[in-house]
Scaffold this motif. Structure first.
Motif, short mmCIF file in Angstrom:
data_model
loop_
_atom_site.label_atom_id
_atom_site.label_comp_id
_atom_site.label_asym_id
_atom_site.label_seq_id
_atom_site.Cartn_x
_atom_site.Cartn_y
_atom_site.Cartn_z
N TRP A 24 0.83 -1.21 0.00
CA TRP A 24 0.00 0.00 0.00
C TRP A 24 0.86 1.25 0.00
O TRP A 24 1.56 1.54 0.95
CB TRP A 24 -0.91 -0.01 1.24
CG TRP A 24 -2.18 0.75 1.07
CD1 TRP A 24 -2.48 1.97 1.61
CD2 TRP A 24 -3.32 0.35 0.32
NE1 TRP A 24 -3.75 2.35 1.24
CE2 TRP A 24 -4.30 1.38 0.45
CE3 TRP A 24 -3.62 -0.77 -0.45
CZ2 TRP A 24 -5.55 1.29 -0.18
CZ3 TRP A 24 -4.87 -0.85 -1.07
CH2 TRP A 24 -5.80 0.18 -0.92
N ARG A 25 0.81 1.97 -1.11
CA ARG A 25 1.57 3.22 -1.25
C ARG A 25 3.04 3.04 -0.88
O ARG A 25 3.62 3.81 -0.11
CB ARG A 25 0.93 4.33 -0.41
CG ARG A 25 -0.46 4.72 -0.86
CD ARG A 25 -1.02 5.88 -0.08
NE ARG A 25 -2.34 6.26 -0.56
CZ ARG A 25 -2.57 7.11 -1.56
NH1 ARG A 25 -1.55 7.67 -2.20
NH2 ARG A 25 -3.80 7.40 -1.93
N LEU B 1 -4.32 -10.13 -3.50
CA LEU B 1 -3.14 -9.30 -3.75
C LEU B 1 -3.64 -7.87 -3.91
O LEU B 1 -4.23 -7.51 -4.93
CB LEU B 1 -2.40 -9.76 -5.01
CG LEU B 1 -1.20 -8.89 -5.43
CD1 LEU B 1 -0.18 -8.75 -4.31
CD2 LEU B 1 -0.55 -9.46 -6.69
N LEU B 2 -3.45 -7.07 -2.85
CA LEU B 2 -4.01 -5.72 -2.81
C LEU B 2 -2.89 -4.69 -2.97
O LEU B 2 -1.94 -4.66 -2.19
CB LEU B 2 -4.73 -5.49 -1.48
CG LEU B 2 -5.79 -6.55 -1.12
CD1 LEU B 2 -6.43 -6.21 0.22
CD2 LEU B 2 -6.85 -6.66 -2.20
N LEU B 3 -3.02 -3.85 -3.98
CA LEU B 3 -2.01 -2.84 -4.30
C LEU B 3 -2.66 -1.46 -4.29
O LEU B 3 -3.80 -1.31 -4.73
CB LEU B 3 -1.41 -3.09 -5.68
CG LEU B 3 -0.85 -4.48 -6.00
CD1 LEU B 3 -0.41 -4.54 -7.46
CD2 LEU B 3 0.32 -4.81 -5.09
N GLU B 4 -1.93 -0.49 -3.81
CA GLU B 4 -2.32 0.91 -3.96
C GLU B 4 -1.10 1.65 -4.48
O GLU B 4 -0.13 1.85 -3.74
CB GLU B 4 -2.79 1.51 -2.64
CG GLU B 4 -3.09 3.01 -2.70
CD GLU B 4 -4.21 3.36 -3.68
OE1 GLU B 4 -4.24 4.50 -4.17
OE2 GLU B 4 -5.06 2.48 -3.96
N PRO B 5 -1.09 2.00 -5.76
CA PRO B 5 0.11 2.59 -6.36
C PRO B 5 0.46 3.93 -5.74
O PRO B 5 -0.37 4.63 -5.19
CB PRO B 5 -0.29 2.77 -7.84
CG PRO B 5 -1.50 1.90 -8.03
CD PRO B 5 -2.20 1.86 -6.71
N ILE B 6 1.74 4.28 -5.84
CA ILE B 6 2.22 5.59 -5.43
C ILE B 6 2.91 6.21 -6.65
O ILE B 6 3.60 5.51 -7.41
CB ILE B 6 3.20 5.48 -4.24
CG1 ILE B 6 3.59 6.86 -3.73
CG2 ILE B 6 4.42 4.65 -4.56
CD1 ILE B 6 4.35 6.84 -2.42
#
Length: 404
Positions: A238-239, A256-261
């Motif tokens: 995450w970020r 599969l959990l993503l939070e782009p930065i």
């Protein structure tokens, strides 16, 4: 003043990602005029209820109940300790650990004094927590950024009884103190904390029951997250500035959990994750995807480059970028049994003339035609290319039930 405010906000953000305190941070014993009558009524309660009350009090107030009577001293000692250093001085932490026989259900150490303690004091704390079989532990450097390089002592990793461990605003402990195994650890969280790649890959094999792994707001390390775990069910990035997320052998991973930065390009590789059901947000402009033995997403998606177990996909797309738009149908074909699709539209950094007729020319897309039941489009600005994609889904999704 502005810099101090920003630092306070960062600290508050980090703390918001951590598991909440296991005890109340506001409750305290009453001092009303009817205290004697209340005491009589409370003393009539059975021990099991009084232990429940004690377990919900802040650490300092729970310990203070021991002065009431010998019965209360026995009750406090027989109630599993939930330690939280909020609002108490370090000597009180030492006293609580020394006087309570255990076990320790949870411990949360996030005081601004933590990084300034003498090493032998911290060593004694973690030795006591290990000896009393602490189950949940959160350690946050409350003096950040003044002591931004602070590293908890190696003894923290000697707590082999842990089921949940979260670290924040610090360096990962020296792995020389690493327990031979964490047989019960189910959850590991790293928040704005530097964990070298070799440290990560030394810890994971020692966690045969690890189910949840989270990296939040990490900036330098780890850079390469390669998962070889038979127990892991959920991975969160995450970020975080991570270069690679590889599912090398994750037979039980479902999320599969993503939070782009911004500016952090991440290579996602799915080699063996036969139970993967939820994936996203995948940023079409920043991330690269490789599935199985393929070299990447090509113009034609081969059967061995598909994940048929995936049911929920979330994508970030710049619909003003022709390259990104053309990648979307290829990504959808990688997940032919998809049932829920989330699309978040992002402003295009370098808009190009995207042909709105592109979607009319897209061939058969199995997930859209035969499986998608829910379609959510977020942050739409009403651009023609966005509307063309929505039209594509609406016209072809024969199983669609919910759209917003």
């Amino acid at each position: 003043v502005e810099q101090t405010t920003a630092m306070d906000e960062t600290l508050a953000t980090v703390l918001s990602y951590l598991p909440p305190p296991s005890v109340s941070t506001t409750a305290s014993p009453s001092s009303s005029s009817t205290a004697s009558d209340d005491d009589d009524r409370i003393n009539c309660l059975p021990d099991v209820l009084l232990r429940n009350i004690i377990s919900r009090l802040p650490t300092k107030d729970a310990a203070r109940t021991t002065i009431l009577s010998s019965r209360w001293r026995s009750l406090w000692a027989s109630t599993p300790l939930r330690l939280d250093d909020a609002g108490i001085v370090p000597t009180a932490v030492t006293a609580a650990l020394n006087s309570h026989p255990g076990p320790v259900t949870s411990a949360r150490l996030s005081s601004e004094h933590l990084a300034y303690q003498e090493p032998d004091v911290l060593d004694s704390w973690f030795a006591s927590l290990a000896a009393k079989n602490v189950e949940e532990l959160s350690v946050v450097n409350g003096s950040w950024p003044a002591e931004c390089e602070w590293r908890p002592p190696p003894g923290l990793l000697g707590c082999a009884s842990l089921r949940r461990l979260w670290l924040g605003l610090c360096q990962f402990p020296d792995i020389s103190g690493l327990a031979s195994a964490f047989p019960s650890l189910q959850e590991l969280g790293i928040v704005h904390c530097s964990m070298q790649d070799r440290e990560l890959h030394a810890v994971l094999p020692r966690c045969p029951e690890l189910e949840r792994l989270a990296f939040v707001l990490t900036q330098d390390y780890p850079r390469y997250i390669h998962i070889w775990s038979g127990s892991l069910q959920s991975l969160v990035v995450w970020r975080s500035m991570v270069r690679e997320v590889h599912l090398d052998d994750a037979p039980n991973l479902e999320r599969l959990l993503l939070e782009p930065i911004g500016g952090a390009s991440t290579h996602v590789k799915i080699i063996n994750a036969p139970r993967l059901k939820i994936f996203g947000y995948f940023d079409v402009g920043l991330h690269q995807l490789k599935i199985g033995p393929t070299d990447g997403i090509g113009m034609k998606v081969k059967p061995n480059a598909m994940v048929r177990t995936l049911r929920t996909l979330a994508l970030k797309v710049q619909f003003g970028d022709e390259k990104q738009v053309k990648l979307v149908p290829l990504l959808l074909r990688c997940f032919p049994c998809l049932e829920t699709l989330y699309i978040k539209s992002s402003p295009s950094e370098s808009p190009t003339n995207v042909d709105v007729d592109f979607w009319d020319q897209v061939g058969h897309t199995e997930c859209v035609t035969s499986h998608i039941k829910k379609f959510v489009f977020e942050a739409a600005r009403g651009e023609d290319t966005e509307l063309a994609f929505v039209k594509f889904v609406m016209e072809r999704a024969q199983m669609l039930e919910v759209m917003r």
